[in-house]
Write a protein that holds these residues in place. Sequence first.
Motif, PDB file in Angstrom:
ATOM      1  N   TRP A   1       0.089   4.176  -9.362  1.00  0.00           N
ATOM      2  CA  TRP A   1      -1.241   4.338  -8.785  1.00  0.00           C
ATOM      3  C   TRP A   1      -1.381   5.722  -8.168  1.00  0.00           C
ATOM      4  CZ3 TRP A   1      -5.705   1.445  -7.938  1.00  0.00           C
ATOM      5  CH2 TRP A   1      -5.685   0.113  -8.376  1.00  0.00           C
TER       6      TRP A   1
ATOM      7  N   GLU B   1      -2.948  -5.230  -8.887  1.00  0.00           N
ATOM      8  CA  GLU B   1      -3.885  -5.382 -10.000  1.00  0.00           C
ATOM      9  C   GLU B   1      -3.199  -5.075 -11.322  1.00  0.00           C
ATOM     10  OE1 GLU B   1      -7.194  -2.972  -8.751  1.00  0.00           O
ATOM     11  OE2 GLU B   1      -7.950  -4.540  -7.422  1.00  0.00           O
TER      12      GLU B   1
ATOM     13  N   ARG C   1      -7.354   2.934  -0.962  1.00  0.00           N
ATOM     14  CA  ARG C   1      -8.770   2.621  -0.797  1.00  0.00           C
ATOM     15  C   ARG C   1      -9.076   1.215  -1.290  1.00  0.00           C
ATOM     16  NH1 ARG C   1     -10.934   7.785  -0.175  1.00  0.00           N
ATOM     17  NH2 ARG C   1      -9.734   8.437   1.614  1.00  0.00           N
ATOM     18  N   ARG C   2      -8.249   0.713  -2.193  1.00  0.00           N
ATOM     19  CA  ARG C   2      -8.483  -0.645  -2.695  1.00  0.00           C
ATOM     20  C   ARG C   2      -7.812  -1.696  -1.829  1.00  0.00           C
ATOM     21  NH1 ARG C   2     -11.221  -1.045  -6.993  1.00  0.00           N
ATOM     22  NH2 ARG C   2     -10.724  -3.224  -7.440  1.00  0.00           N
ATOM     23  N   VAL C   3      -6.972  -1.228  -0.920  1.00  0.00           N
ATOM     24  CA  VAL C   3      -6.204  -2.139  -0.091  1.00  0.00           C
ATOM     25  C   VAL C   3      -6.503  -1.857   1.388  1.00  0.00           C
ATOM     26  CG1 VAL C   3      -3.891  -2.934   0.493  1.00  0.00           C
ATOM     27  CG2 VAL C   3      -4.377  -2.177  -1.828  1.00  0.00           C
TER      28      VAL C   3
ATOM     29  N   GLN D   1      -6.186   6.336  -4.112  1.00  0.00           N
ATOM     30  CA  GLN D   1      -6.993   5.266  -4.725  1.00  0.00           C
ATOM     31  C   GLN D   1      -6.427   3.895  -4.409  1.00  0.00           C
ATOM     32  OE1 GLN D   1      -7.296   6.110  -8.880  1.00  0.00           O
ATOM     33  NE2 GLN D   1      -8.988   7.564  -8.559  1.00  0.00           N
TER      34      GLN D   1
ATOM     35  N   PRO E   1     -12.824  -3.133   0.429  1.00  0.00           N
ATOM     36  CA  PRO E   1     -11.665  -3.165  -0.473  1.00  0.00           C
ATOM     37  C   PRO E   1     -11.426  -4.596  -0.942  1.00  0.00           C
ATOM     38  CG  PRO E   1     -10.913  -3.102   1.803  1.00  0.00           C
ATOM     39  CD  PRO E   1     -12.417  -3.008   1.841  1.00  0.00           C
ATOM     40  N   PRO E   2     -11.054  -4.771  -2.211  1.00  0.00           N
ATOM     41  CA  PRO E   2     -10.857  -6.135  -2.725  1.00  0.00           C
ATOM     42  C   PRO E   2      -9.606  -6.815  -2.163  1.00  0.00           C
ATOM     43  CG  PRO E   2     -10.406  -4.503  -4.422  1.00  0.00           C
ATOM     44  CD  PRO E   2     -10.935  -3.749  -3.260  1.00  0.00           C
TER      45      PRO E   2
ATOM     46  N   SER F   1     -15.190  -0.264   3.703  1.00  0.00           N
ATOM     47  CA  SER F   1     -15.368   0.266   2.359  1.00  0.00           C
ATOM     48  C   SER F   1     -15.230  -0.844   1.314  1.00  0.00           C
ATOM     49  CB  SER F   1     -14.374   1.395   2.093  1.00  0.00           C
ATOM     50  OG  SER F   1     -13.063   0.876   2.202  1.00  0.00           O
TER      51      SER F   1
ATOM     52  N   LYS G   1     -12.004 -12.202  -0.596  1.00  0.00           N
ATOM     53  CA  LYS G   1     -11.021 -11.155  -0.863  1.00  0.00           C
ATOM     54  C   LYS G   1      -9.640 -11.762  -1.050  1.00  0.00           C
ATOM     55  CE  LYS G   1     -13.524  -7.597   1.541  1.00  0.00           C
ATOM     56  NZ  LYS G   1     -14.098  -7.097   0.281  1.00  0.00           N
TER      57      LYS G   1
ATOM     58  N   ASN H   1       0.826  -1.221   0.000  1.00  0.00           N
ATOM     59  CA  ASN H   1       0.000   0.000   0.000  1.00  0.00           C
ATOM     60  C   ASN H   1       0.858   1.269   0.000  1.00  0.00           C
ATOM     61  OD1 ASN H   1       0.911   0.084   2.615  1.00  0.00           O
ATOM     62  ND2 ASN H   1      -1.109  -0.042   3.568  1.00  0.00           N
TER      63      ASN H   1
END
Lengths: 210, 261
Positions: free
Chosen positions: B88, B81, B95-97, B92, B174-175, B172, B207, B68
């Motif tokens: 990145w 990803e 927020r995905r992690v 953002q 996160p994937p 939130s 996840k 992250n």
Amino acid sequence: MLHYILFHQREIGEATLEHIWLVGISILIAVAVGIPLGILMTRKPRLRTAILGSANIIQTIPSLALFGFLLPAPWLGARAERIAIVTLALYSLLPIVRNTYTGIMGVDPAVREAAEGMGLTNGQLLFQVELPLAASFIMAGVRTATVISIGVATIAAAIGAGGLGEFIFRGLAMVNNQLILAGALPAALLALGSDLSLGWVEAGLTPPHV
Amino acid sequence: MQSMTDNSSHDGESSPAGNVVEFRRVSYRAPNGQKVLQDMDLAIQGGETLVLLGRSGSGKTTSLKLINRLLQQDAGEVLVEGKPTTQWDLIQLRRRVGYVIQEAGLFPHHTISKNVGVVLRLEKRSRSEIRERTDEMLRLVDLDPAQFGKRYPYQLSGGQRQRVGVARALASDPPILLMDEPFGALDPLSRNELQQQFLRLRDRLQKTIVLVTHDIREALLLGSRIGLMESGTLIGSYTPEQFKVSDDPAVRAYIEAFGGC
Ligand SMILES: Nc1ncnc2c1ncn2[C@@H]1O[C@H](COP(=O)(O)OP(=O)(O)OP(=O)(O)O)[C@@H](O)[C@H]1O
Ligand SMILES: [Mg+2]
């Protein structure tokens, strides 16, 4: 004594207001400058010694001398209150800067790491985490600065800036204790009152703890 | 079982589809110059739970923080990803992690509910949505919102705080989830309970998870794959079954230290 104070009620009241005004404005300036400086120190460690050192040195200059140094300054020198306010603000800087810095640096590193990990921006970290957690520290600095300023402000009368010091200096010149007390007593009460009330604000800002 | 020891960049330059997190010859030096990670390769596929196992100081936490971008590598690439973390948008990416740290790192000046809703508020979700989601997350980690929602972190036990940390990271949705010893410093009973809860959550939420531990039992229980770290690099990766029967000396040393599992 009481008789004297009652007799000069109006005059003393005016001087007290003047005093509050001098201290109030200078503290506002010191807060507006000191908090950002404290924050800057946490962001740019290299500036730390320079900022703290300067604030420290200012603190060691005798107040009367500082008033004197500023007399020939342009614009400032034109009005005694301006000099008084700038001097008091300079004196108030150290406790506010130092406490802002210590307060922010005291935030649990795990809390900061979690906040950054969640994607808080630098500003969000500052305003939503660091400043709220440091608020009571900062307030403690403001309180110290205010109490010191109320005392130092009595000396401002020496350069004709008004305030409660007027009575003290007149009393000294006339060897009149009543006159001295008419200035010293309200100043002491003012210091005590602001210490208590700001202490109360400080307690309210303290985050919930164990 | 060579194919399972996962060093994908040795197989070629392109990342296989489905690698959600990938390290390519990553090196990291601490600010004081100490080499912390060296030439580390790693590939984590979507939906799997990779447990990073290794002794203290082997670089597990550092590896998580590179994902992250709380830290940034000096050499090599970290892809999330399929995209290098350096490309990145930092916010953002984070927020995905989701990120769960050992000490939980809850905001002491916020209530439990407010803590869980931090990211939702940053994302400007509606009040009712935040409230609903917060309660849902607290129930998910087995904390009654009515009982705990209005408390402050200091009014919770260590284990409850850790669970709030998990709820906050999940809020939130996160994937990807990074968990650094999320069940550390707990008594065996509570630890066991949280681990069981984790397994239920894992199966339900699908996840991609990277979980750090130095407890081999925890690794075998929770991981779909175990990555063994030693002095700053990944020395192998195994399914729990492979791990138990591996004759790799490093693995054997681990298993023997725990009295055989
Ligand atoms: N900022 C730093 N400065 C100096 N050394 C560091 C720094 N950060 C990490 N290290 C060193 O890097 C190595 C790996 O640290 P890391 O935190 O990744 O270990 P870990 O595997 O998570 O260990 P543990 O199981 O004890 O948490 C350690 O030897 C540590 O001392
Ligand atoms: Mg660690």
